[in-house]
Design an enzyme around this catalytic site. Sequence first.
Site, PDB file in Angstrom:
ATOM      1  CD  GLN A  82      48.408  26.763  41.710  1.00 31.50           C
ATOM      2  OE1 GLN A  82      48.165  27.866  41.256  1.00 31.50           O
ATOM      3  NE2 GLN A  82      49.569  26.175  41.511  1.00 31.50           N
ATOM      4  CG  ASP A 133      47.616  23.850  38.852  1.00 30.83           C
ATOM      5  OD1 ASP A 133      46.945  22.841  38.619  1.00 30.83           O
ATOM      6  OD2 ASP A 133      48.849  23.834  38.956  1.00 30.83           O
ATOM      7  CD  GLU A 135      49.493  26.638  35.617  1.00 27.82           C
ATOM      8  OE1 GLU A 135      49.238  27.324  34.630  1.00 27.82           O
ATOM      9  OE2 GLU A 135      48.663  26.424  36.525  1.00 27.82           O
ATOM     10  N   GLY A 178      44.424  43.474  20.839  1.00 28.14           N
ATOM     11  CA  GLY A 178      43.054  43.948  20.940  1.00 28.14           C
ATOM     12  C   GLY A 178      42.656  44.933  19.872  1.00 28.14           C
ATOM     13  N   GLY A 179      43.451  45.038  18.824  1.00 26.46           N
ATOM     14  CA  GLY A 179      43.121  45.975  17.755  1.00 26.46           C
ATOM     15  C   GLY A 179      43.753  47.337  17.952  1.00 26.46           C
TER      16      GLY A 179
END
Length: 415
Positions: free
Chosen positions: A17, A168, A139, A246-247
């Site tokens: 992959q 991958d 992976e 993210g806040g």
Amino acid sequence: MGKALEGVRILDMTHVQSGPTCTQILAWFGADVIKVERPGAGDATRGQLRDIPDVDSLYFTMLNANKRSVTLNPKTEAGNKIFAKLIEACDVLVENFAPGAIDRMGFPWEKIQELNPRMIYASVKGFGPGPFEDCKVYENVAQCTGGAASTTGEIDRVPIVTGAQIGDSGTGIHLVAGILAALLHREKSGKGQRVECAMQDAVLNLCRVKLRDQQRLAHGPLKEYPQYPNGKFGDAVPRAGNASGGGQPGWIVKCKGWETDPDAYIYVITQAAAFAGLAKAMGREDWLEDPEWNTPAARLPKLDKMFDEIEKWTMTKDKRDVMSILNPLNVPCGPILSMKELAEEESLRESGTIVEVDHPERGKYLTVGNPIKLSDSPADVQRSPLLGEHTDEILKNVLGLDDNEIAAAREQGAI
């Protein structure tokens, strides 16, 4: 319109992959990708996870579009010579073998440079220099060693790997960037160079916000995490469930039909600037006058209660209806889309993100098209090659071998 990489030839020594992801994108950009495979066997994924007997698997077909296949055994005398000619005829060699595999074929970097000083030699590795550099990586190992698993999962539960193949395919896309940079540099210098991407490094790059939080943690609790203010923080970034990180507080909430549909959910972010619209839409205007709810600081200690209230409202509506209501109000949200829904999404067909391809043995199948769109060089997604389909064509037209030389190579088992 010409393709962006038209005239660039790739010697594709990749399998499974990570490497094929890289070379497939290069092929979509217009490069001539020559995939070298073992005679009689080919890429291992041709036979993995087959849904139709004796037909190339979807695992293979969806990672090897727009390529040409040549079978070659470089360990034979004739195969070794053919491989050397391919190095001379190509611009980029891409491989994701175990460390040292190409060297053991008799082609260390020094010899490749002698054969073709302009060659760019690109490799996917599991780890960079260090204690694990000789280890193989898959992976989930990459996700675990790159920081993804330790920061993914429910609070106080076991680490979780994601279904996205960030180890991958994520590394393959990183390698594309390195190859393109090396090609541009070669235009100025005239020389090729090594390009290496370690899967651990690529996953860590995709987890950079968690490394950000690790450093912030030294200066106090992470207030946007669900553990604040009622939980405890250790000395490492914790798992945070579906928190947005993210806040701006976000969570996945149930929608109408969740009892029978495992994907009847939507992600809602309670962004401060759009909170008033969200509160009005769900009939909770009272929150806007209540000091217990009308500021982000006031809501922070009881985010679980807030999302419970939001969920009571979303459970009365279809997930797409929730999105159609909240999107005009600038409330960031997105329904959980199943693979079935994505496969049937008409807009993705129109944009070329989902493509139907016809295969001579498999018939029609869906694949993901080029996710990188160029305005003047659109990708034309073609089917994956059959094993060795282009062997004679490449040996004649690219390397200049005649019929007798090809026959002799075939007698040796080189092709």
